[in-house]
Design an enzyme around this catalytic site. Structure first.
Site, PDB file in Angstrom:
ATOM      1  N   GLY A 182       0.665  -1.225   0.256  1.00  0.00           N
ATOM      2  CA  GLY A 182       0.070  -0.103  -0.042  1.00  0.00           C
ATOM      3  C   GLY A 182       0.834   1.295   0.075  1.00  0.00           C
ATOM      4  O   GLY A 182       0.367   2.287   0.326  1.00  0.00           O
ATOM      5  N   LYS A 200       6.046  17.187  -3.765  1.00  0.00           N
ATOM      6  CA  LYS A 200       6.268  17.073  -2.596  1.00  0.00           C
ATOM      7  C   LYS A 200       7.257  17.938  -2.051  1.00  0.00           C
ATOM      8  O   LYS A 200       7.353  18.889  -1.350  1.00  0.00           O
ATOM      9  CB  LYS A 200       6.663  15.948  -1.689  1.00  0.00           C
TER      10      LYS A 200
END
Ligand code: HSE
Length: 405
Positions: A182, A200
Site C-alpha cells: 500500500g 512534495k
C-alpha cells in the site's frame, strides 16, 4: 461533538477511520471535543464493513449538512477532489488532506479560500507520510530563513532502491512488493518517475520560502534507469543511490531538482532505508535539522491526517496562517546548477581516459571486480549544461548519476 466526513474509502481513507476508532479516547481528549465520522463518501458500497451505514455516494449530502465541520479528503487525484474541496470550504467546512497532487496544483487558491473564511486547509500527510514536517515548517522554524531542503520523499522508490541494494531484488519484484504494502500510487509511474517527490518538494519549498514553487518548473528524473550494475559501483565506493528531492538557495537564487543521487555515509540521508522518508533542512540560524519516519502506507499517513483533524477541531473558527503566497518563485535554470557526476562507460580505461580527461579534466576512476568491458569515472563539480555538452562527445555511455560528496 464535531462531525466529520471522509471522502474516499481507499487505503488512506480507511486508515483514517481505523485511527479514529482505535485512538478515539485520546484523540477526543486532545481535540477537547468528540470527533464523530458521520459520512464516508465513495462510489462503492462496503457491506459488512463498520462504515456501511455511513456510506454516501453523493457529495451534495455532505456539502448541505451543516453538522459537518471538517471534511477529510483522501480521494487522491485532481478531479473531483479539487471541486469537492473548494465546495466544502465555500460551505464553511475545514478540509484536511493527504492529496499532494492537489496541494501542489491548487494549494495557494485553497489556502486563500480557507483564510478568507476563517477556516483551515491542512495537508500534513501530503509530504513525508506520517512525519511531521508541514507543521514544523509553518510554526517551529519561523525564526530561520531556510536555505536548503533535501528529502527522501517517496517511500516506494526508497523501498525499491533498498531492496535492489540489500537483497539484490530486481526492480519489478520490489515495485510489486511496494504496491502490495500500500505504498505505491495507483499509477506507480508517479513514484518511479519522480513526479510524486517533485510535488512534495514543490509544497515544502513553497512553505519554506513563502512564494509559490510550481512543480512544473522542477527538473525531475526518476529511478527507472538505475540498474544493479550502478548499485554495485555505488557500493564499491561506499555510496548508496537515493532519489533525492532538493531545493536550495544559491546566492539570491533558488533551484529545485529531483533525481537519483549517490551519497555516502557522511550524508545523514545515507542510512534511510526501505519505506522510511527523511527530510534534511538547513536554516541560516538553526543550522542542520532532520525529520525521519514512516513515509508512506495506510496508518502512518492516516496518523498525519487525523492530527490535522484534531488541529482543525481546536481551531474551528480561526484560520491557522500558512505563509505561502501566490507570488511565483522563479527557479534558476537547471543548466546552471553545479553537480558532480558519476559516468559508466563501455571500454577500457587505457583506451578511453585520454579523451575523458580532455573533456572533463581531472576525474576519479572506479572499476568493479567482475564487471568487465566497462569502467566508471566521477567528475569534479561542474554546471549541468557543461556536463551535458561533455557527455554528448563521449561514446559508450551506459549511465550517469549525480554524486553528492
Ligand atoms: N506513493 C507515495 C510514496 C505515498 O511511495 O511515498 C506517500 O505519499
Amino acid at each position: 461533538m464535531i462531525k466529520i466526513a471522509v471522502l474516499g474509502y481507499g487505503t488512506v481513507g480507511s486508515g483514517v477511520v481505523e485511527v479514529i476508532q482505535t485512538n478515539h479516547r485520546s484523540i477526543n481528549i486532545k481535540a477537547a471535543d468528540e470527533i464523530e465520522i458521520k459520512y464516508v463518501l465513495d462510489l462503492r458500497d462496503f457491506p459488512g464493513d463498520p462504515v456501511q451505514e455511513k456510506v454516501v455516494h453523493d457529495f451534495d449530502v455532505i456539502e448541505a449538512d451543516p453538522e459537518i465541520r471538517i471534511v477529510v479528503e483522501t480521494m487522491g487525484g485532481l478531479h473531483p477532489a479539487y471541486e469537492f474541496t473548494k465546495r466544502a470550504l465555500l460551505a464553511g467546512k475545514s478540509v484536511c488532506t493527504s492529496n499532494k497532487e492537489l496541494v501542489a496544483a491548487y494549494g495557494t487558491e485553497l489556502l486563500q479560500i480557507a483564510r478568507d473564511r476563517e477556516l483551515n486547509y491542512m495537508f500534513e500527510a501530503s509530504c513525508g507520510g506520517g512525519i511531521p514536517i508541514i507543521r514544523p515548517l509553518n510554526s517551529s522554524l519561523t525564526a530561520d530563513e531556510i536555505d536548503e531542503i533535501t528529502g527522501i520523499l517517496n517511500g516506494t522508490t526508497n523501498y525499491i532502491l533498498t531492496k535492489m541494494a540489500v537483497d539484490g531484488s530486481d526492480f519489478d519484484e520490489a515495485l510489486r512488493e511496494a504496491q502490495q504494502n500500500g505504498y505505491a500510487e495507483r499509477n506507480p509511474e508517479a513514484d518511479i518517475e519522480g513526479y510524486d517527490a517533485c510535488r512534495k518538494i514543490a509544497i515544502l519549498s513553497s512553505l519554506a520560502y513563502g512564494s509559490h514553487v510550481s512543480y512544473q518548473d522542477i527538473y525531475t528524473e526518476g529511478i527507472t534507469k538505475i540498474t544493479s550494475a550502478d548499485i554495485k559501483y555505488a557500493q564499491t565506493i561506499g555510496a548508496s543511490i537515493k532519489l533525492l528531492a532538493t531545493s536550495r538557495k544559491v546566492g539570491d537564487e533558488f533551484y529545485a531538482m529531483v533525481s537519483p543521487v549517490m551519497i555516502n555515509a557522511s550524508n545523514p540521508l545515507y542510512s534511510v532505508q526501505g519505506v522510511f522518508n527523511a527530510i534534511f533542512i538547513h536554516g541560516n540560524v538553526l543550522g542542520d535539522a532532520m525529520f525521519y519516519g514512516s513515509g508512506a502506507g495506510k496508518l502512518p499517513t492516516a496518523s498525519a491526517v487525523v492530527a490535522d483533524v484534531v488541529d482543525c477541531a481546536k481551531h474551528l473558527d480561526r484560520n491557522v496562517r500558512f505563509e505561502w503566497s501566490d507570488q511565483q518563485l522563479e527557479l534558476m535554470p537547471v543548466g546552471r546548477v553545479r553537480n558532480r557526476f558519476f559516468v559508466r562507460v563501455a571500454g577500457t580505461m587505457a583506451a578511453e581516459m585520454q579523451k575523458i580527461r580532455s573533456i572533463f579534466g581531472e576525474v576519479e576512476t572506479v572499476s568493479v571486480p567482475g564487471l568487465s568491458g566497462e569502467f566508471a569515472f566521477i567528475t569534479e563539480k561542474m554546471p549541468e549544461s557543461e556536463f551535458q555538452d561533455g557527455i554528448s562527445q563521449l561514446d559508450g555511455v551506459r549511465s550517469t548519476i549525480r554524486v553528492r560528496f
